[in-house]
Scaffold this active site. Structure first.
Site, PDB file in Angstrom:
ATOM      1  N   TYR A 226     -13.482 -12.575  -8.874  1.00 36.68           N
ATOM      2  CA  TYR A 226     -12.672 -13.008 -10.011  1.00 36.68           C
ATOM      3  C   TYR A 226     -13.375 -12.749 -11.340  1.00 36.68           C
ATOM      4  O   TYR A 226     -12.769 -12.235 -12.287  1.00 36.68           O
ATOM      5  CB  TYR A 226     -12.309 -14.492  -9.876  1.00 36.68           C
TER       6      TYR A 226
ATOM      7  N   HIS B 199      -1.459 -11.509  -8.970  1.00 34.52           N
ATOM      8  CA  HIS B 199      -1.048 -12.568  -9.912  1.00 34.52           C
ATOM      9  C   HIS B 199      -0.661 -11.990 -11.275  1.00 34.52           C
ATOM     10  O   HIS B 199      -0.871 -12.613 -12.312  1.00 34.52           O
ATOM     11  CB  HIS B 199      -2.158 -13.614 -10.080  1.00 34.52           C
TER      12      HIS B 199
ATOM     13  N   ASN C 227      -3.400 -22.049  -4.949  1.00 35.89           N
ATOM     14  CA  ASN C 227      -2.026 -21.612  -4.697  1.00 35.89           C
ATOM     15  C   ASN C 227      -1.129 -22.816  -4.455  1.00 35.89           C
ATOM     16  O   ASN C 227      -1.604 -23.949  -4.352  1.00 35.89           O
ATOM     17  CB  ASN C 227      -1.961 -20.687  -3.477  1.00 35.89           C
TER      18      ASN C 227
END
Length: 517
Positions: A363, A83, A155
């Site tokens: 993350y 990303h 997404n």
């Protein structure tokens, strides 16, 4: 003399090794090396994370999983590993349907207006990659709620390639450029996915025109994973969220991709910024699908499998988001925004989805690596509510914490206390710890359903897009395996692909027939 003896010993071992290797090659045996952890210990299972029973959450004691994610998260500095190319905008979300029967999250009280920041992105390209790339698009929303920040990180497509986070570093390595040539190679991509039959539906979606959205405004979004909504009684349901573009969905056909990219590699960013600047604010409706725990076993697949959609489960609209402000500073907002699925608020929890369980760690760990221990103090990440905890120091700390008590519990002035309302729900557990795939895989059916849902034109484009890369696969086993997956999903789909790449259907049909869902 001692050092000479050691050297001689090593030389002898090396000679024996070389001799054995030559002998193996002469006999036509391909030498294989055992996969190990960084400490040299062999890996017993590199396909499945350890979970608490068949349906329980992933265990932190799975050192191999944690190590893979830690190492993967630190492969790039300071650019995001995935990303990296993205754009963002500020806006607000207004709740239009009260969900207090399902969740105690104050965000979902009817009439509540919550500031948001959204970051759209492509997954695989490095920073400044073309926005026409065939790729899933990230659709991540940070809600600055009155109970802290909630990040809905998803997404544009409703599913994912894999169902277990232990395979995520491998998948991204296969999709990223070759470490020797620095070029993305279909040979490597399909070599990996030929071992991952559950990827069939996601590959079908990515190679359809949904893999090349015309703009960020004209694409939908999805949480991909199920989350849990927990009400004031501690009762929980499973929920999948989706963004529905009020602008409608529009995708680029194969011949349009090259034409758009020839004019700009940042067409989607330009489109979003221009729309907001002229006051044509893009809007999305947020809808949710709900399954109660007692309904989870009624499907022929596992509803917590990230490679599956929930067909037949009604969608309930719960609010609308509008994006109405371009960031004043791209770096301070879009580059430094740190989205993480683990940023949850009371009333919203993680499910036992194995991909989500890995993302809860990965993350946050990535953001600590990219932006430092105090990344949540940056203006774009800072909650609108006070932050009170005993985390301290570290690079770029600006918390301004005061007082003698930097621990908890304490009877002294300034001590912090827990909020019982924020306690987690209770999940019944069965079985033993394990490393096994989920019981109900259903790897191909939904891929066929999606193929048959496409228009005739979109099916034609899918065959063109996918066969273009399959033609570049030289390994026959890989090619035949991939074709058998698509054939198993839908015979017409498989036959057309086989014909397009010049392979006889007689070779693929038996392979497809031997596959099990």
């Amino acid at each position: 003399m001692g050092s000479f003896n050691i050297s001689f010993g090593r030389a002898s071992v090396c000679a024996l090794t070389v001799t054995a290797g030559v002998l193996a090659l002469a006999q036509g045996v391909q030498a294989q090396q055992v996969l190990t952890k960084d400490n040299g210990a062999p890996v017993g299972d590199n396909q499945n994370s350890q979970t608490a029973g068949p349906n329980g959450p992933t265990l932190l004691q799975d050192v191999h999983l944690v190590q893979k994610l830690q190492r993967f998260d630190r492969e790039r500095i300071p650019e995001r590993v995935v990303h990296a190319t993205g754009t963002g905008a500020h806006g607000s979300f207004t709740t239009t349907d009260d969900l207090s029967d399902l969740t105690k999250a104050k965000l979902f009280v009817k009439g509540t207006v919550t500031p948001v920041f959204v970051r759209f992105s492509t997954v695989i390209p490095s920073r400044s990659g073309a926005e026409t790339t065939r790729d899933p698009r990230g659709f991540a929303t940070k809600f600055y709620t009155q109970e802290g920040n909630w990040d809905l990180v998803g997404n544009n497509l409703p599913i994912f390639f894999i169902r277990d986070a232990i395979k995520f570093p491998d998948m991204i390595h296969a999709l990223k450029p070759d470490p020797v040539t620095n070029v993305q190679e279909p040979e490597r991509v399909f070599d990996f996915f030929s071992h991952i039959p559950e990827s069939t539906q996601m590959l079908t979606r990515v190679y359809s025109n949904y893999g090349t959205p015309a703009s960020y405004r004209e694409m939908n979004g999805s949480s991909v994973h199920a989350l849990k909504l927990v009400n004031a009684k501690g009762e929980y349901v499973y929920a999948k969220f989706a963004w529905k573009s009020q602008q409608g969905e529009r995708n680029l056909r194969p011949m349009e991709v090259a034409a758009v990219q020839a004019k700009s590699t940042s067409h989607a960013t330009t489109d979003l910024y221009e729309s907001i600047t002229k006051g044509a604010y893009p809007k999305w409706d947020l809808v949710v699908q709900i399954l109660r725990p007692k309904e989870m076993n009624k499907f022929d697949f596992d509803p917590l499998d990230a490679t599956k959609v929930w067909p037949g489960v009604p969608e309930r609209k719960i609010g609308t988001m509008v994006l109405n402000k371009v960031p004043d500073n791209f770096f301070e907002a879009t580059e430094q925004v740190a989205m993480a699925p683990g940023n949850l608020v009371p009333g919203i929890e993680a499910s036992e989805d194995r991909m989500l369980q890995g993302r809860l760690f990965s993350y946050i760990d990535t953001q600590h690596h990219r932006l430092g221990a105090n990344f949540q103090s940056l203006p774009i990440n800072r909650p609108l509510v006070p932050v009170n905890n005993n985390h301290q120091d570290g690079a770029a700390n600006i918390s301004g914490r005061k007082g003698h008590v930097n621990y908890q519990p304490s009877r002294l002035e300034g001590a912090l206390v827990e909020d019982p309302n924020a306690r987690s729900s209770q999940l019944p557990l069965t079985g033993t710890t394990q490393q096994q795939r989920i019981a109900k895989t259903l790897n191909f059916k939904q891929a066929g359903d999606f193929y048959r849902s496409l228009s005739s034109q979109d099916r034609d484009d899918l065959i063109v897009n996918l066969s273009g890369d399959l033609k570049r696969v030289k390994n026959q086993d890989t090619l035949f395996t991939m074709l058998s997956y698509f054939w198993k999903a839908d015979a017409d789909y498989g036959k057309r692909l086989a014909q397009a790449v010049g392979v006889s259907g007689d070779k693929i049909a038996p392979l497809a027939a031997a596959l099990k869902e």
